[in-house]
Design an enzyme around this catalytic site. Structure first.
Site: not given
Length: 425
Positions: A175, A293, A297
């Site tokens: 990352h 990616d 949530h």
């Protein structure tokens, strides 16, 4: 299912396009591909839908969550979302709870995937505490190790991972951001200033220097590059690199206002200028792969104040069609296939992606008629900044000879996914 046939309007074999084509599938392999129609009724007839069959799409960067974060997403919901989006294999990231930094946590994650995955999968491990743990985890069938910005402060641990990865022949995935270069409020329109592009490129250089210091030469992959300089630096160092659909097609000005947390993601969305240059580098061939990616949530978390709302949004139900609708014409079908299928399979080491006689019967069928993004009901994350935007849809997903999804029946039941490193190619 015994031997069966799927017919489509267009079929891309991996090196040429066929029209009005059918694939005869026997077991987990394509027995033969032919054109000119099919005598009788095909088992799966997708003709007349502007259907395009490709070798199976791979997503190198997803967060299926699970374990103690199953309220956000789990192995069943995330892989069902993948199947509905024409994704046939996912590579799961280690930042769940507990994080996959120990052999014990990794075993628990692999068991959860084996029990529930509806598409094929592989996993990245986090940076462990010791070299011995790194060696043990590298032997557990993982795709590689994931290095996060917070890991870069401990170069000894990084070198352990680099050595273990080289010995096992697996990836090291970075990352690309350096925390010590962050400055300013980390929300709203200020995020791209707080997390600047030079912090990305600097982390790539830091990892290259660490590998040089330990005399290691593992395969290194830079994921979700959001800045043109990151792509250039990665290629300069001999690393492979992917970009996300949101960094290619969305800008901070569009979805990341001061009170809007749905578009909050790490690395942050950039301005129109950076996005345009990143797209140009992709068209020119400097970008190796597209990865989503997918970072789900709960809805209540994403409605929190942007300063504390968690970064990330879901992609698995839509990103292949969304990307194809915007990029395939610009880069051509061969290049698009390379970025979403063949090159990811090569980087991950999970076998070729092709669609002709003798190839694995793992197929993504896109429907090249424009629709608009809607919630398909598989991912637990019921928010997205691309809701209502134009996209192609997924008509069907076939994994190792089994139909995992059709647009009219939905995702089929049962856990049919397997650990990709265990697939016989």
């Amino acid at each position: 299912m015994a031997g069966w046939t799927v017919c489509v309007d267009f079929l891309y074999t991996g090196d040429k396009m066929l029209e009005d084509a059918c694939a005869v599938i026997s077991g987990e392999r394509v027995e033969r591909v032919h054109t000119g129609g099919f005598r009788g009724q095909p088992d799966l007839d997708l003709r007349g839908r502007s259907s395009l069959a490709l070798p199976g799409v791979i997503d190198m960067h997803v967060h299926l969550r699970g374990l103690k974060l199953s309220y956000k997403e789990d192995e069943v919901s995330g892989t069902a979302a993948a199947a509905s989006g024409c994704v046939t294999l996912v590579a799961d990231m280690p930042n769940t709870q507990p994080p996959l930094r120990t052999p014990e946590a990794l075993r628990e994650k692999l068991a959860s995937l084996e029990a529930g995955a509806k598409v094929d999968y592989t996993v990245y491990a986090g940076v462990p505490r010791s070299y011995g743990e790194a060696v043990e985890m590298a032997s557990m069938g993982i795709a590689g190790f994931k290095i996060y910005p917070e890991d870069l402060v401990n170069l000894d641990s990084i070198k352990n991972v680099l050595e273990a990865a080289e010995e096992a022949g697996i990836l090291v995935v970075l990352h690309p951001e350096s925390h010590d270069m962050f400055a300013g409020p980390d929300y709203g329109w200020l995020r791209r200033v707080a997390r600047p592009c030079h912090a990305e490129a600097a982390s790539v250089e830091l990892l290259h220097d660490a590998a040089r210091e330990c005399g290691c030469k593992p395969r290194v992959h830079i994921t979700h590059a959001s800045c043109p300089a990151t792509v250039v630096e990665s290629k300069k160092r001999g690393f492979t690199v992917d970009v996300t659909p949101h960094h290619l097609f969305l800008s901070e000005e569009e979805v990341a206002g001061p009170t809007h947390s749905w578009g909050k993601v790490n690395p942050p969305l950039r301005g129109v200028g950076e996005r345009s240059l990143l797209t140009q580098l992709t068209i020119e061939g400097l970008v190796d792969a597209i990865a989503s990616d997918h970072a789900p949530h709960s809805t209540w978390e994403k409605w929190m104040h942007p300063a504390i709302a968690p970064p990330g949004f879901p992609w698995l139900e839509w990103w292949p069609g969304f990307t194809a609708a915007r990029l395939m014409r610009a880069v051509g079908l061969e290049r698009f296939y390379s970025m979403v299928s063949q090159t990811p399979s090569t980087i991950l080491g999970v076998g070729d992606r092709c669609l002709w006689d003798g190839c694995p019967a793992t197929i993504s069928v896109l429907q090249l008629e424009r629709t608009r993004v809607y919630h398909k009901g598989y991912t637990k994350a019921l928010y997205t900044p691309v809701l209502g935007m134009e996209s192609f849809d997924c008509a069907a997903t076939v994994i190792r000879g089994k139909i995992a999804y059709t647009a009219w029946e939905g995702v089929r039941g049962g856990a049919t996914g397997v650990l990709a490193t265990r697939v016989v190619h």
